[in-house]
Design an enzyme around this catalytic site. Structure first.
Site, PDB file in Angstrom:
ATOM      1  N   ASP A 159       1.991  -3.105  -2.312  1.00  0.00           N
ATOM      2  CA  ASP A 159       2.109  -1.653  -2.364  1.00  0.00           C
ATOM      3  C   ASP A 159       3.573  -1.224  -2.351  1.00  0.00           C
ATOM      4  O   ASP A 159       4.227  -1.227  -1.298  1.00  0.00           O
ATOM      5  CB  ASP A 159       1.367  -1.065  -1.150  1.00  0.00           C
ATOM      6  CG  ASP A 159       1.495   0.436  -1.061  1.00  0.00           C
ATOM      7  OD1 ASP A 159       1.199   1.013   0.007  1.00  0.00           O
ATOM      8  OD2 ASP A 159       1.903   1.059  -2.072  1.00  0.00           O
ATOM      9  N   SER A 177      12.229  11.392 -14.139  1.00  0.00           N
ATOM     10  CA  SER A 177      11.966  11.350 -15.586  1.00  0.00           C
ATOM     11  C   SER A 177      12.341  12.718 -16.150  1.00  0.00           C
ATOM     12  O   SER A 177      11.932  13.749 -15.599  1.00  0.00           O
ATOM     13  CB  SER A 177      10.475  11.079 -15.836  1.00  0.00           C
ATOM     14  OG  SER A 177      10.156  11.318 -17.210  1.00  0.00           O
TER      15      SER A 177
HETATM   16  N1  LIG Z   1      -1.123   3.905  -0.974  1.00  0.00           N
HETATM   17  C1  LIG Z   1      -1.404   2.890   0.028  1.00  0.00           C
HETATM   18  C2  LIG Z   1      -2.861   2.622   0.206  1.00  0.00           C
HETATM   19  C3  LIG Z   1      -3.424   1.503  -0.307  1.00  0.00           C
HETATM   20  C4  LIG Z   1      -4.777   1.254  -0.100  1.00  0.00           C
HETATM   21  C5  LIG Z   1      -5.490   2.169   0.623  1.00  0.00           C
HETATM   22  C6  LIG Z   1      -6.886   1.911   0.889  1.00  0.00           C
HETATM   23  C7  LIG Z   1      -7.745   2.715   1.576  1.00  0.00           C
HETATM   24  C8  LIG Z   1      -8.935   2.061   1.580  1.00  0.00           C
HETATM   25  C9  LIG Z   1      -8.742   0.894   0.881  1.00  0.00           C
HETATM   26  O1  LIG Z   1      -7.489   0.801   0.433  1.00  0.00           O
HETATM   27  N2  LIG Z   1      -4.956   3.295   1.097  1.00  0.00           N
HETATM   28  C10 LIG Z   1      -3.657   3.523   0.882  1.00  0.00           C
END
Ligand SMILES: NCc1ccc(-c2ccco2)nc1
Length: 329
Positions: free
Chosen positions: A34, A198
């Site tokens: 991420d 951008s």
């Molecule tokens: N933007 C970061 C992020 C990544 C995954 C998730 C997520 C929630 C439930 C499963 O995955 N939430 C936030």
């Protein structure tokens, strides 16, 4: 040293999971890499069983290389309202042939229902800047930051694909993974994100519109969240598209033809997001109505170039030079 990990899309490309090895003997966890956060946290044996639903858990007592970071705790909340918290171990973490021997591994003691329900996701590996790591009293470094000194080149790249496996590569740029040239933009990391601007966009064959879009490159966000003016202009080109409050966004008939969305990278490079990517997913099992892959960035303070946009490009994340490289593919 270099490393490479496959990025496998979950249903509707909602997120991409990459196998990562943690501890000794190595435990393989499928993590969501991420670039929009900076905590490496994993499902762990410290969770109540009720919050685990099929995920693989890290048990630090079973890793001969785990060392508890005494007194350290963490808690994080994401833009989608999901959250997790726990304590911290220092252990070995590897992506392919790249091993960081002293990586902070944040063990979850609690996770929100969204994570429990996401049965294939064993945690997140943050690739934003250290300044937004949530460990207290001493924030911890990301895997990428720890790896920089041993990498052949201090970069990583994201090559996400539409409904197909892609790759995250560390320490090198795979020249066979993109077409044309890579165009680099300066990054403003003052908020801890890979933030860039951008200068404009075009919708399908429409004219080019000069309008600054300040946004972040965020592999952990599914959709492309843009300023309201741009979103309105886009859906004006989609017959029958409308904002549906109960669904929280723009919807349209799944049979609609969606125009491409083109965003500028610097003054003469362009990334084209195919209209197909912007027909994100059906809103119900009938498959009649579909949810848009472009939505408003209301209330965030900047745009988010999530997976819908990133999977149209080969992206180079260069921390030491504070720049983002974009190429078509
Ligand atoms: N933007 C970061 C992020 C990544 C995954 C998730 C997520 C929630 C439930 C499963 O995955 N939430 C936030």
């Amino acid at each position: 040293v270099t490393g490479s990990g496959v990025a496998s899309p979950q249903q509707y490309d909602v997120e991409y999971l990459t196998p990562i090895s943690v501890g000794t003997p190595p435990l393989v966890l499928n993590l969501n890499l991420d670039t929009g956060s900076s905590d490496l946290w994993v499902f762990s044996s410290e969770l109540p069983p009720s919050e685990i639903n099929g995920q693989t858990v890290y048990d630090p007592t079973k890793s001969t290389s785990a060392k508890k970071l005494e007194g350290a705790t963490w808690e994080i909340e994401y833009g989608d309202g999901s959250s997790s918290e726990g304590d911290v171990y220092i252990d070995s973490v590897a992506i392919g042939d790249l091993t960081v021997t002293a990586q902070a591994v944040q063990a979850a003691k609690n996770v929100s229902a969204e994570f429990t329900a996401d049965t294939h996701d064993d945690g997140l590996l943050g690739l934003a800047f250290n300044t937004i790591n949530t460990v207290q009293p001493t924030r911890q470094k990301t895997f990428y930051d720890n790896a920089q000194s041993i990498l052949d080149a201090p970069v990583f790249t994201a090559d996400l694909k539409d409904d197909a496996p892609g790759h995250y590569n560390f320490g090198y740029i795979d020249s066979s993974a993109y077409t044309g040239n890579i165009s680099y933009l300066p990054v403003d990391s003052s908020q801890g994100f890979w933030m860039f601007t951008s200068p404009g966009y075009a919708i399908s064959k429409g004219g080019y519109k000069i309008t600054e879009m300040k946004g972040i490159a965020d592999t952990g966000t599914t959709l492309l969240l843009l300023p309201t003016s741009v979103v309105l202009a886009y859906y004006k080109q989609v017959d029958g598209a409308r904002y549906e409050g109960t669904q929280g966004g723009y919807i349209f008939a799944c049979s609609a033809t969606l125009p491409d969305f083109v965003f500028a990278v610097g003054n003469n490079a362009r990334i084209t997001v195919p209209g197909k990517y912007i027909n994100y997913a059906p809103t119900d099992s009938s498959g009649t109505t579909c949810f848009g892959g472009i939505q408003k960035d209301i209330g965030i303070g900047f745009s988010i170039f999530g997976d819908v946009a990133l999977k149209a490009a080969f992206v180079v994340f260069d921390g030491p030079n504070q720049q983002l490289g974009w190429a078509a593919k």
